[in-house]
Motif scaffolding. Structure first.
Motif, PDB file in Angstrom:
ATOM      1  N   PHE A   8       0.824  -1.201   0.000  1.00  0.00           N
ATOM      2  CA  PHE A   8       0.000   0.000   0.000  1.00  0.00           C
ATOM      3  C   PHE A   8       0.860   1.253   0.000  1.00  0.00           C
ATOM      4  N   GLY A   9       0.731   2.088  -1.043  1.00  0.00           N
ATOM      5  CA  GLY A   9       1.355   3.412  -1.090  1.00  0.00           C
ATOM      6  C   GLY A   9       2.847   3.416  -1.005  1.00  0.00           C
ATOM      7  N   GLY A  10       3.517   2.264  -1.246  1.00  0.00           N
ATOM      8  CA  GLY A  10       4.952   2.253  -1.010  1.00  0.00           C
ATOM      9  C   GLY A  10       5.786   2.240  -2.258  1.00  0.00           C
ATOM     10  N   GLY A  11       5.186   2.262  -3.454  1.00  0.00           N
ATOM     11  CA  GLY A  11       5.996   2.234  -4.674  1.00  0.00           C
ATOM     12  C   GLY A  11       6.662   0.887  -4.806  1.00  0.00           C
ATOM     13  N   ALA A  12       7.897   0.886  -5.334  1.00  0.00           N
ATOM     14  CA  ALA A  12       8.633  -0.359  -5.549  1.00  0.00           C
ATOM     15  C   ALA A  12       8.918  -1.030  -4.233  1.00  0.00           C
ATOM     16  N   GLY A  13       8.398  -2.229  -4.113  1.00  0.00           N
ATOM     17  CA  GLY A  13       8.663  -3.001  -2.889  1.00  0.00           C
ATOM     18  C   GLY A  13       7.703  -2.679  -1.774  1.00  0.00           C
ATOM     19  N   GLY A  14       7.062  -1.472  -1.785  1.00  0.00           N
ATOM     20  CA  GLY A  14       6.132  -1.099  -0.726  1.00  0.00           C
ATOM     21  C   GLY A  14       6.823  -0.935   0.606  1.00  0.00           C
ATOM     22  N   ASP A  15       6.013  -0.720   1.644  1.00  0.00           N
ATOM     23  CA  ASP A  15       6.533  -0.622   3.004  1.00  0.00           C
ATOM     24  C   ASP A  15       5.605  -1.372   3.927  1.00  0.00           C
ATOM     25  N   CYS A  51      16.671  -3.746  -2.186  1.00  0.00           N
ATOM     26  CA  CYS A  51      16.983  -5.110  -1.751  1.00  0.00           C
ATOM     27  C   CYS A  51      15.756  -5.998  -1.978  1.00  0.00           C
ATOM     28  N   LYS A  52      15.950  -7.151  -2.583  1.00  0.00           N
ATOM     29  CA  LYS A  52      14.837  -8.036  -2.894  1.00  0.00           C
ATOM     30  C   LYS A  52      14.243  -8.686  -1.646  1.00  0.00           C
ATOM     31  N   LYS A  53      15.061  -8.868  -0.625  1.00  0.00           N
ATOM     32  CA  LYS A  53      14.572  -9.564   0.566  1.00  0.00           C
ATOM     33  C   LYS A  53      13.611  -8.705   1.377  1.00  0.00           C
ATOM     34  N   CYS A  54      13.917  -7.412   1.524  1.00  0.00           N
ATOM     35  CA  CYS A  54      13.093  -6.531   2.352  1.00  0.00           C
ATOM     36  C   CYS A  54      12.283  -5.533   1.537  1.00  0.00           C
ATOM     37  N   GLY A  55      12.444  -5.552   0.214  1.00  0.00           N
ATOM     38  CA  GLY A  55      11.698  -4.635  -0.637  1.00  0.00           C
ATOM     39  C   GLY A  55      12.129  -3.189  -0.497  1.00  0.00           C
ATOM     40  N   GLY A  56      13.342  -2.961   0.014  1.00  0.00           N
ATOM     41  CA  GLY A  56      13.848  -1.598   0.133  1.00  0.00           C
ATOM     42  C   GLY A  56      13.562  -0.945   1.471  1.00  0.00           C
ATOM     43  N   THR A  57      12.892  -1.657   2.375  1.00  0.00           N
ATOM     44  CA  THR A  57      12.571  -1.055   3.680  1.00  0.00           C
ATOM     45  C   THR A  57      13.740  -1.139   4.659  1.00  0.00           C
ATOM     46  N   GLY A  58      14.640  -2.080   4.442  1.00  0.00           N
ATOM     47  CA  GLY A  58      15.756  -2.274   5.368  1.00  0.00           C
ATOM     48  C   GLY A  58      15.382  -3.106   6.569  1.00  0.00           C
ATOM     49  N   ARG A  59      14.110  -3.544   6.612  1.00  0.00           N
ATOM     50  CA  ARG A  59      13.641  -4.314   7.762  1.00  0.00           C
ATOM     51  C   ARG A  59      12.792  -5.497   7.296  1.00  0.00           C
ATOM     52  N   VAL A  60      12.808  -6.564   8.085  1.00  0.00           N
ATOM     53  CA  VAL A  60      12.012  -7.745   7.790  1.00  0.00           C
ATOM     54  C   VAL A  60      11.325  -8.216   9.075  1.00  0.00           C
TER      55      VAL A  60
END
Length: 382
Positions: free
Chosen positions: A80-87, A208-217
């Protein structure tokens, strides 16, 4: 066909306008009811427990709850609303302070915090179910929970290996852009969230493919915690630093563990005291006897006196619950119940009738007082 999701408010059994306290009470009640420890190998209870935790995870967070109320499930969807990878952790790019900035930015108000400043991670919650004895004596217990951690693939940068985030060229790393406008009152400056970086001040061209660019999982974690002796039902244990990871090097939040205690078959807790009922035979109550009494420390011997009555209570000093965080223990109170024999044979009945003929008013003090009072109130029987 996949089962349709239920409304989060319906899952917790609360109204849409429920307060934080009402949400918390509903969650704790349902989590205790469907906790996997109380329903081993029950898939339905396990699914309900997951559903309850998912609903509470959204509704306890003001930002997530606002998006859910406005957009439904799509508002808290990872994309939702996060663009590439989302948040998946709430980064939609919208900030209510933008509204205030647009009105008050020209008057020196509405200053935004540095998007790159360290921020503490949010607190998280879980529950643990323990036995009556474990609560009384203390124990070590494993707890499981979902925790947001730093992505081990990009080490929190959000950028794929071999790349790194770059400063946003539109806001120059501030996370907001300023616009000068001519008005009848003169030039005014307004500020709003940068639409290119979503207020983060940085651009990730190759996420990053693992976290979608959020830096967190989000990960499933299990740790062992210490439960102190004397803890009571529905108390909360705080485990420092075991909550969600902070942002920009900020500290982790905390883990709150709600303690639920299974009822005991024999004992009841009242404060730091323990109560139990002790059945004795008619003969033991009449003649007195040495009986075996269960306690939290094992069996003890106790001598009941001759003529013990139903409801009499005796105390075992220091056999109760340890005082949480202090010294000493409560006491154990044992209430006597007298079991009336059933299924008597003819010989036993004759022996009781003979016994009854040998007794009189002096053997039954309460009986004597009762009928004396009855006579005063209602007179002689006609």
């Amino acid at each position: 066909m996949a089962q349709e999701k239920r409304d989060y408010y319906e899952v917790l059994g609360v109204a849409k306008g429920a307060s934080d306290d009402e949400l918390k009470k509903a969650y704790r009640r349902l989590a205790k009811q469907y906790h996997p420890d109380l329903h081993p190998n029950d898939k339905e209870a396990e699914e309900k427990f997951k559903e309850i935790n998912e609903a509470y995870d959204v509704l306890k967070d003001p930002d997530k709850r606002a998006r859910y109320d406005q957009f439904g499930f799509s508002g808290v969807d990872p994309n939702f609303g996060g663009g590439a990878g989302g948040d998946p952790f709430g980064g939609s790019g919208f900030d209510v302070s933008d509204i205030f900035d647009s009105f008050f930015g020209g008057f020196g108000g509405g200053r935004r915090s540095n998007p790159n400043a360290p921020r503490r991670g949010s607190d998280i919650e879980t529950t643990v179910v323990i036995s009556f004895e474990e609560a009384a004596k203390g124990c070590r217990k494993e707890v499981t929970f979902q925790q947001i951690e730093t992505c081990d693939e990009c080490h929190g940068s959000g950028a794929a290996a071999g790349s790194s985030p770059t400063t946003c060229p539109q806001c120059h790393g501030t996370g907001q852009i300023h616009i000068n406008q001519r008005t009848p009152f003169g030039m005014m400056q307004t500020a709003r969230t940068c639409d290119r970086c979503g207020g983060k001040g940085k651009i990730i061209e190759n996420p990053c493919k693992k976290c979608g660019g959020t830096g967190r999982v989000r990960r499933h974690r299990t740790i062992e915690i210490n439960i102190p002796a004397g803890i009571d039902d529905e108390r909360i244990l705080n485990v420092s630093g075991k909550g969600n990871v902070g942002l920009n090097g900020g500290p982790n939040g905390d883990l709150h563990v709600y303690v639920n205690i299974r009822p005991h078959e024999l004992f009841e807790r009242r404060g730091n005291d323990v109560w139990c009922e002790m059945p004795v035979t008619f003969v033991q109550a009449c003649l007195g006897a040495e009986v075996t009494v269960p306690t939290l420390d094992g069996k003890v011997r106790y001598t009941i006196h001759e003529g013990t009555q139903p409801g009499d209570v005796f105390k075992l000093k220091g056999k109760g619950i340890p005082i949480l965080g202090g010294r000493g223990r409560g006491d154990q109170y044992v209430q006597i119940t007298i079991e009336v024999p059933k299924n008597l044979n003819q010989k036993q009945k004759e022996a009781l009738r003979a016994f009854d003929e040998l007794t009189d008013e002096k053997n039954y003090q309460k009986n004597k007082k009762f009928f004396s009072r009855l006579k005063e109130l209602f007179g002689e029987d006609k």
